[in-house]
Design a protein around this motif. Structure first.
Motif, PDB file in Angstrom:
ATOM      1  N   ILE A   9      -2.045  -3.659  -2.476  1.00 36.08           N
ATOM      2  CA  ILE A   9      -1.291  -2.866  -1.399  1.00 36.08           C
ATOM      3  C   ILE A   9      -0.530  -1.422  -1.712  1.00 36.08           C
ATOM      4  N   ALA A  10      -0.036  -1.476  -2.917  1.00 33.41           N
ATOM      5  CA  ALA A  10       0.633  -0.551  -3.704  1.00 33.41           C
ATOM      6  C   ALA A  10      -0.346   0.739  -3.699  1.00 33.41           C
ATOM      7  N   SER A  11      -1.394   0.544  -4.193  1.00 29.70           N
ATOM      8  CA  SER A  11      -2.276   1.579  -4.281  1.00 29.70           C
ATOM      9  C   SER A  11      -2.816   2.290  -3.273  1.00 29.70           C
ATOM     10  N   ASN A  12      -2.888   1.527  -1.963  1.00 28.73           N
ATOM     11  CA  ASN A  12      -3.073   2.090  -0.788  1.00 28.73           C
ATOM     12  C   ASN A  12      -4.341   3.151  -0.738  1.00 28.73           C
ATOM     13  N   ILE A  13      -5.075   3.448  -1.522  1.00 26.14           N
ATOM     14  CA  ILE A  13      -6.260   4.343  -1.373  1.00 26.14           C
ATOM     15  C   ILE A  13      -7.471   3.517  -1.020  1.00 26.14           C
ATOM     16  N   PHE A  14      -7.867   4.095   0.150  1.00 26.56           N
ATOM     17  CA  PHE A  14      -9.122   3.784   0.759  1.00 26.56           C
ATOM     18  C   PHE A  14     -10.460   4.481   0.639  1.00 26.56           C
ATOM     19  N   PRO A  15     -11.688   3.976   0.587  1.00 31.34           N
ATOM     20  CA  PRO A  15     -12.824   4.550   0.012  1.00 31.34           C
ATOM     21  C   PRO A  15     -13.185   5.830   1.177  1.00 31.34           C
ATOM     22  N   LYS A  16     -14.012   6.548   0.601  1.00 28.99           N
ATOM     23  CA  LYS A  16     -14.663   7.698   1.557  1.00 28.99           C
ATOM     24  C   LYS A  16     -15.255   7.097   2.848  1.00 28.99           C
ATOM     25  N   GLY A  17     -15.031   7.238   3.988  1.00 29.18           N
ATOM     26  CA  GLY A  17     -15.772   6.730   5.040  1.00 29.18           C
ATOM     27  C   GLY A  17     -15.098   5.968   5.764  1.00 29.18           C
ATOM     28  N   ASP A  18     -13.808   5.689   5.432  1.00 27.36           N
ATOM     29  CA  ASP A  18     -12.915   4.812   6.135  1.00 27.36           C
ATOM     30  C   ASP A  18     -11.706   5.736   6.712  1.00 27.36           C
ATOM     31  N   TYR A  19     -11.354   5.242   7.949  1.00 31.50           N
ATOM     32  CA  TYR A  19     -10.380   6.055   8.810  1.00 31.50           C
ATOM     33  C   TYR A  19      -9.323   5.055   9.120  1.00 31.50           C
ATOM     34  N   VAL A  20      -7.953   5.382   8.971  1.00 33.83           N
ATOM     35  CA  VAL A  20      -6.930   4.652   9.500  1.00 33.83           C
ATOM     36  C   VAL A  20      -6.069   5.458  10.466  1.00 33.83           C
ATOM     37  N   SER A  21      -5.507   5.182  11.469  1.00 29.07           N
ATOM     38  CA  SER A  21      -4.954   6.073  12.375  1.00 29.07           C
ATOM     39  C   SER A  21      -3.674   6.688  11.784  1.00 29.07           C
ATOM     40  N   LYS A 215      -1.140  -5.801  31.661  1.00 31.34           N
ATOM     41  CA  LYS A 215      -1.216  -4.275  31.376  1.00 31.34           C
ATOM     42  C   LYS A 215      -2.220  -4.130  30.271  1.00 31.34           C
ATOM     43  N   THR A 216      -3.316  -3.453  30.360  1.00 28.33           N
ATOM     44  CA  THR A 216      -4.306  -3.319  29.613  1.00 28.33           C
ATOM     45  C   THR A 216      -4.586  -1.790  29.274  1.00 28.33           C
ATOM     46  N   MET A 217      -5.174  -1.524  28.148  1.00 23.87           N
ATOM     47  CA  MET A 217      -5.657  -0.335  27.182  1.00 23.87           C
ATOM     48  C   MET A 217      -7.031  -0.625  26.306  1.00 23.87           C
ATOM     49  N   VAL A 218      -7.551   0.537  26.048  1.00 19.57           N
ATOM     50  CA  VAL A 218      -8.642   0.144  24.820  1.00 19.57           C
ATOM     51  C   VAL A 218      -8.239   1.266  23.809  1.00 19.57           C
ATOM     52  N   TYR A 219      -8.813   0.711  22.587  1.00 22.15           N
ATOM     53  CA  TYR A 219      -8.898   1.611  21.294  1.00 22.15           C
ATOM     54  C   TYR A 219      -9.999   2.143  20.896  1.00 22.15           C
ATOM     55  N   GLN A 220     -10.249   3.533  20.745  1.00 26.64           N
ATOM     56  CA  GLN A 220     -11.492   4.158  20.370  1.00 26.64           C
ATOM     57  C   GLN A 220     -11.671   3.903  18.774  1.00 26.64           C
ATOM     58  N   THR A 221     -12.212   2.853  18.584  1.00 28.08           N
ATOM     59  CA  THR A 221     -12.804   2.614  17.278  1.00 28.08           C
ATOM     60  C   THR A 221     -14.239   2.204  17.154  1.00 28.08           C
ATOM     61  N   MET A 222     -14.436   2.078  15.776  1.00 31.27           N
ATOM     62  CA  MET A 222     -15.979   1.901  15.745  1.00 31.27           C
ATOM     63  C   MET A 222     -16.583   1.008  16.655  1.00 31.27           C
ATOM     64  N   ASP A 241      -9.898   8.789  15.505  1.00 32.37           N
ATOM     65  CA  ASP A 241     -10.515   9.855  14.397  1.00 32.37           C
ATOM     66  C   ASP A 241     -10.887  11.162  15.155  1.00 32.37           C
ATOM     67  N   PRO A 242     -10.270  12.207  14.854  1.00 35.67           N
ATOM     68  CA  PRO A 242     -10.510  13.563  15.724  1.00 35.67           C
ATOM     69  C   PRO A 242     -11.561  14.035  15.133  1.00 35.67           C
ATOM     70  N   THR A 243     -12.554  13.671  14.185  1.00 38.35           N
ATOM     71  CA  THR A 243     -13.546  14.396  13.928  1.00 38.35           C
ATOM     72  C   THR A 243     -14.766  13.873  14.513  1.00 38.35           C
ATOM     73  N   VAL A 257      -7.139   4.919  27.258  1.00 43.72           N
ATOM     74  CA  VAL A 257      -7.603   4.845  26.023  1.00 43.72           C
ATOM     75  C   VAL A 257      -6.086   5.412  25.286  1.00 43.72           C
ATOM     76  N   SER A 258      -6.117   4.727  24.366  1.00 45.84           N
ATOM     77  CA  SER A 258      -4.736   5.035  23.535  1.00 45.84           C
ATOM     78  C   SER A 258      -4.829   6.316  22.703  1.00 45.84           C
ATOM     79  N   GLY A 259      -3.964   7.239  22.761  1.00 50.05           N
ATOM     80  CA  GLY A 259      -3.749   8.323  22.159  1.00 50.05           C
ATOM     81  C   GLY A 259      -4.996   9.605  22.510  1.00 50.05           C
ATOM     82  N   VAL A 260      -5.538   9.360  23.759  1.00 48.83           N
ATOM     83  CA  VAL A 260      -6.671  10.152  24.384  1.00 48.83           C
ATOM     84  C   VAL A 260      -6.171  10.685  25.783  1.00 48.83           C
ATOM     85  N   THR A 261      -6.304  11.902  26.210  1.00 52.05           N
ATOM     86  CA  THR A 261      -6.141  12.384  27.440  1.00 52.05           C
ATOM     87  C   THR A 261      -7.423  12.026  28.319  1.00 52.05           C
TER      88      THR A 261
END
Length: 327
Positions: A9-21, A215-222, A241-243, A257-261
Motif C-alpha cells: 500500500i505504501a508504494s502505491n505505484i501502479f503499472p502503466k495502463g492502469d487508471y484510478v479516478s 437512486k441510481t448512477m453509472v460509472y464509466q469504467t472498463m 479517464d479523460p484520455t 454518469v458520474s463525473g460526466v455532463t
C-alpha cells in the motif's frame, strides 16, 4: 494487517495502463495475488467485453479467459467500502478474490457467495490471497448459488447487508434475480454495486432497483459499473479517464454518469442523423439506440477473427506443452 500488504500500500505505484479516478484513496494488494498477470482480451469470447478500452486487463494465469475487475473498478469498490467500515457487506461472485480483497481492505465484514468456492483451486486461492492481505478474519467464504444461498444465509444468520456487490452469473435472468433478492435483505440505508453493466442482462438488475425507487448512477469504467442507493448513504464520486472517448450502450442512455455532463450523440451519429431522419418516423433516441446496437455488433465482428486466432494459438501452446512434458 500483514507487513506485506502495508508495504504494498505504501508504494502505491501502479503499472502503466492502469487508471484510478482522481480523489480516490488507493491501495495495492498485487503481491497477495501471485498468479495475477496482464491478460489478453482476446482470450475471452464474451460479447460484451469492451476490448477497445485500453486499460489493463488482469487475469489469473491459470484461467486466462476471465478477467478481474479493473484497477479503477477495484478502487470504486475499496472507496465505497471505506464509507461502510464495520458494517455487513455481501459479494455475489468473487472469482479469484481480487474484488473481495478490495472490499475487505475497506473495512467491511464481508460475506462472499460463489459456487466456484466449492472447488479446491478457487477456495484455496481466494483464502491464501485474503490471508496475505490480512483480512481473512473479516471475510466469510460461502460456496453456493445466488439467489438461493443469499436467502439461506440471510435467514440463518438473521442478516441484512448495508453494502452489496453483484458480480455473479451475467446471463438473464440471473442479474435481475440477484437484484430482487438483495433488495429484500438490504438495510434501509444501503448501497448496491453492479459490475459488467456493459451487458443489458446485467443492466436489468439496475433497472429493477431504479423502478423500485432507488437512486441510481453509472460509472464509466472498463466494463461499466452501476450503483443504486437509498436512505442516508451516498455513492463514491468518480471521474472517467479523460484520455478515452467514452460511449454508453443504448440500455444505459437514461442513466446519470458520474463525473460526466449528459450527452446523447457523437459527431458520427449526428452526421448520419441528418441524412436519415427525413426518411423515418423513428425518434432521435430510437435511432441512436439502433445505431449503438449496430455499432456494438460491428465491434464484436471486428474482434471475432482475433478471438479465433488467439484460441488456435492457445490450443497449439497447450499441445506443445503436453508433447514436451515428461511422461
Amino acid at each position: 494487517m500483514s507487513e506485506i500488504i502495508v508495504k504494498s500500500i505504501a508504494s502505491n505505484i501502479f503499472p502503466k495502463g492502469d487508471y484510478v479516478s482522481p480523489g480516490l484513496a488507493t491501495v495495492k494488494p498485487d503481491s497477495c495475488f501471485p498468479h495475477m498477470i496482464l491478460g489478453n482480451k482476446y482470450d475471452s469470447s464474451w460479447f460484451y467485453l469492451r476490448r477497445n478500452i485500453p486499460h489493463n486487463f488482469y487475469v489469473d494465469k491459470r484461467r486466462t479467459g476471465v478477467g478481474f475487475v479493473s484497477r479503477d473498478e477495484a478502487h470504486i469498490l475499496y472507496n465505497t467500502a471505506l464509507k461502510f467500515q464495520g458494517k455487513k457487506a455481501l459479494e455475489i461472485g468473487c472469482w479469484m478474490g481480487w474484488s473481495a480483497c478490495h472490499l475487505a481492505l475497506g473495512g467491511v465484514e464481508l460475506d462472499v457467495i460463489d459456487p466456484m468456492l466449492s472447488q479446491d483451486l478457487f477456495s484455496e486461492s481466494v483464502t491464501d490471497s485474503i490471508k496475505l492481505a490480512g483480512v481473512r478474519e473479516s471475510v466469510n467464504l460461502i460456496p453456493g448459488y445466488s439467489p438461493q444461498k443469499v436467502e439461506e444465509i440471510a435467514n440463518k444468520l438473521q442478516r441484512k447487508w448495508s453494502l452489496i456487490f453483484i458480480d455473479g452469473h451475467h446471463e438473464t435472468p440471473a442479474p435481475l434475480n440477484d437484484a430482487i433478492i438483495c433488495e429484500q435483505f438490504a438495510e434501509p440505508d444501503a448501497l448496491i454495486l453492479f459490475h459488467d453493466l456493459a451487458s443489458p442482462d446485467v443492466g436489468a438488475g439496475l433497472d429493477y432497483l431504479k423502478a423500485k425507487g432507488w437512486k441510481t448512477m453509472v460509472y464509466q469504467t472498463m466494463q461499466i459499473m452501476g450503483v443504486a442507493w437509498r436512505g442516508n448513504v451516498e455513492p463514491v464520486i468518480h471521474q472517467p479517464d479523460p484520455t478515452i472517448n467514452w460511449q454508453l450502450p443504448p440500455h444505459l442512455h437514461d442513466y446519470l454518469v458520474s463525473g460526466v455532463t449528459p450527452a446523447i450523440a457523437t459527431d458520427k451519429f449526428l452526421s448520419m442523423l441528418k441524412a436519415i431522419q427525413p426518411y423515418t418516423f423513428l425518434s432521435k433516441a430510437q435511432l441512436f439506440s439502433l445505431y449503438s446496437q449496430v455499432q456494438q455488433g460491428y465491434d464484436y465482428l471486428f474482434w471475432l477473427p482475433k478471438i479465433f486466432r488467439q484460441a488456435i494459438a492457445n490450443q497449439k501452446q497447450q499441445k506443445s506443452q503436453v508433447k514436451n512434458s515428461p511422461n
